[in-house]
Scaffold this active site. Structure first.
Site, PDB file in Angstrom:
ATOM      1  N   GLU A   1       1.351 -10.646  -0.427  1.00 15.27           N
ATOM      2  CA  GLU A   1       1.851  -9.315  -0.084  1.00 15.27           C
ATOM      3  C   GLU A   1       3.199  -9.453   0.610  1.00 15.27           C
ATOM      4  OE1 GLU A   1       0.174  -5.038   1.490  1.00 15.27           O
ATOM      5  OE2 GLU A   1      -0.755  -6.858   2.265  1.00 15.27           O
TER       6      GLU A   1
ATOM      7  N   ASP B   1       0.841  -1.192   0.000  1.00 17.08           N
ATOM      8  CA  ASP B   1       0.000   0.000   0.000  1.00 17.08           C
ATOM      9  C   ASP B   1       0.879   1.246   0.000  1.00 17.08           C
ATOM     10  OD1 ASP B   1       0.999   0.134   2.586  1.00 17.08           O
ATOM     11  OD2 ASP B   1      -0.786  -0.749   3.475  1.00 17.08           O
TER      12      ASP B   1
END
Length: 529
Positions: A490, A95
């Site tokens: 991730e 992110d």
């Protein structure tokens, strides 16, 4: 090559990449099972790639020598609204938020690995890149510490950020900055940042003494701030609670920071703090089987265990011995040599703590075990587990098994270090890597456009997030390569950070094992062939 057509670069299906379908890969590996378990790895190449990852995670104005060229400047107005310069630092994962706690922890781990294995990193030709990776983080942390009792601990909002799938270069989400001060304390972040500054000051002591002193000043101020104005940081910054909640509280961070500042200063005030508060704060009483950005007990216990006993009084020696017993409980749990609680393992032999981003616990353990192995070797000691005595080489052999699993010696035959080896995750959950490079496609990418155009497509990411250690397989060694599978695909900075020192150590041992001048006593149990 001529200049690439910008419109073709902006189209997600313009250049589909060729890759072996998963079912075919599994079929091939079933015919030749030895292909999925290579016995030798290029740890020097893994080290090189691991440091590239930190360049991909950079926020701010990128330098002229930026090697990850698909990234560009971002977050150039961070802190402007609050009247403070917060440009720079690292995005923690896939992110675009800059979370202070994991960022500081990343720098602590990087610095620990470099200070512990500096010679090995230098011998591999990667010391300057390692120093740059640390300094990119500490430069930002210095900016964020604007007053002895003020620390800016977060930039960006996770909730709004997760509603968008945008490159950091295109961010339209909130860049609100959150600070900690006397009225809004956050002892975890203050103490972890103090630990990062202290650990980094050790790294730069020889090459940049002025910078080292500056870091040490910040470390001491931050420790005093975190200790004097106590409070859980996620109660002061509620925006962090859904992403990096402080489950363990801040007492472990205070002990952790005290030990790092002591290592950097040799000021006995900090040593006394760690020994006098060891029992009350859980340092000498908590037996832990994980080490992470939240739970620091195993790390601080191991730091204390490696302190010399000489010159200590009887009470101090006893407390250090209690720290050591808890540190060795953790080591033995990883080695599956406790008589009760051990760390779970997958059928393929990987340490397994929990489903979400399990690889962080593996890589974190690898650094602790490697550091402690070196300590035992240099002090000519053995590890006393419940089942038997363990030598430093046996510990290193286990570390090697975990690192080799990461690099491809696993049932899936895949390297979980992106960009390493012939097979690795192609659809990493990462905004920048999964969308067209800003350098090739400067057409603005909107908030939801990224989801509709790039996130949902099945093709591999257009940019390889080299050196990223993804979350990894589940309890059964199974892994699904999909952007929506963020628990497994991730990557985080604190996954890769501890591997820098470990890769360097294994690279050295690999070279020694093939050298006629290597001492046989160094590697009787660590096989590299």
């Amino acid at each position: 090559m001529g200049k690439k057509n910008m419109q073709s670069q902006c189209h997600p299906f313009a250049h589909p990449k060729r890759f072996l379908p998963r079912f075919l890969l599994v079929f091939v590996l079933s015919l030749f099972p030895t292909l999925s378990f290579p016995q030798s790895f290029d740890y020097g190449d893994a080290l090189h790639k691991s440091l590239l990852y930190f360049e991909a995670q950079r926020s701010g104005r990128l330098p002229y020598n930026q090697r990850v060229t698909w990234r560009h400047h971002s977050g150039l107005t961070d802190g402007l609204e609050q009247g403070v310069d917060l440009v720079g630092g690292y995005y923690d994962a896939g992110d675009n938020v800059k979370f202070g706690l994991p960022m500081a922890y990343t720098i602590t781990l990087l610095s620990w690995g470099v200070s512990e294995f500096e010679d090995q990193i230098a011998a591999a030709g990667e010391l300057q890149h390692a120093l740059q990776a640390i300094k990119w983080g500490t430069d930002y942390l210095i900016k964020a510490h604007t007053h002895p009792h003020v620390l800016w601990a977060q930039v960006g909002d996770g909730d709004t950020d997760h509603l968008c799938w945008q490159r950091p270069e295109d961010m339209t989400t909130s860049r609100r900055a959150y600070k900690l001060d006397e009225e809004n304390p956050g002892s975890e972040v203050a103490a972890e940042t103090a630990a990062a500054m202290a650990a980094a000051s050790i790294v730069f002591r020889r090459t940049n003494p002025h910078y080292s002193h500056l870091l040490l000043d910040h470390a001491q101020q931050l420790f005093e701030f975190g200790e004097k104005y106590r409070g859980k940081y996620d109660e002061s910054i509620e925006a962090a609670k859904g992403y990096y909640p402080s489950v363990s509280g801040y007492l472990d961070e205070l002990l952790w920071a005290a030990l790092w500042v002591y290592k950097a200063t040799h000021n006995h005030t900090y040593f006394n703090y760690a020994t006098e508060n060891g029992e009350a704060y859980g340092g000498t009483t908590w037996a832990i089987t994980e080490f992470s950005w939240d739970v620091k007990y195993a790390g601080l216990q191991l730091l204390a265990a490696m302190l010399p006993m000489e010159g200590r009084n009887k009470e101090q020696k006893q407390i250090l011995q209690e720290y050591r017993s808890k540190a060795e409980y953790y080591i033995c749990a990883c080695l599956n040599k406790n008589n009760s609680t051990n760390v779970k393992r997958t059928p393929g032999g990987l340490l397994y703590t929990r489903r979400w981003n399990n690889m962080q616990y593996v890589s974190n353990a690898a650094l602790l075990l490697t550091a402690y192995s070196s300590h035992l070797h240099s002090t000519n000691q053995m590890l006393n587990c419940h089942t038997d005595l363990v030598g430093p080489n046996e510990i290193l052999s286990f570390v090697k098994s975990q690192v080799d699993y990461i690099l491809g010696s696993n049932p899936m035959g895949v390297s979980y270090l992106v960009g390493y080896g012939p097979s690795y995750p192609q659809r990493v959950h990462h905004r920048g890597a999964s969308t067209a490079s800003y350098r090739d496609c400067k057409v603005f990418l909107g908030c939801m456009q990224g989801y509709h155009t790039w996130f949902v497509r099945h093709a591999p990411n257009p940019n390889v997030l080299v050196g990223a250690l993804v979350g990894g397989p589940d309890l059964n060694d199974e892994f699904r390569d999909g952007r929506d599978n963020f628990a497994q695909t991730e990557a985080c900075t604190y996954n890769t950070a501890p591997l820098v020192g470990v890769f360097a150590k294994l690279h050295e041992l690999e070279k020694e094992s093939f050298s006629s001048t290597a001492s046989p006593s160094l590697l009787p149990l660590v096989s590299f062939v």
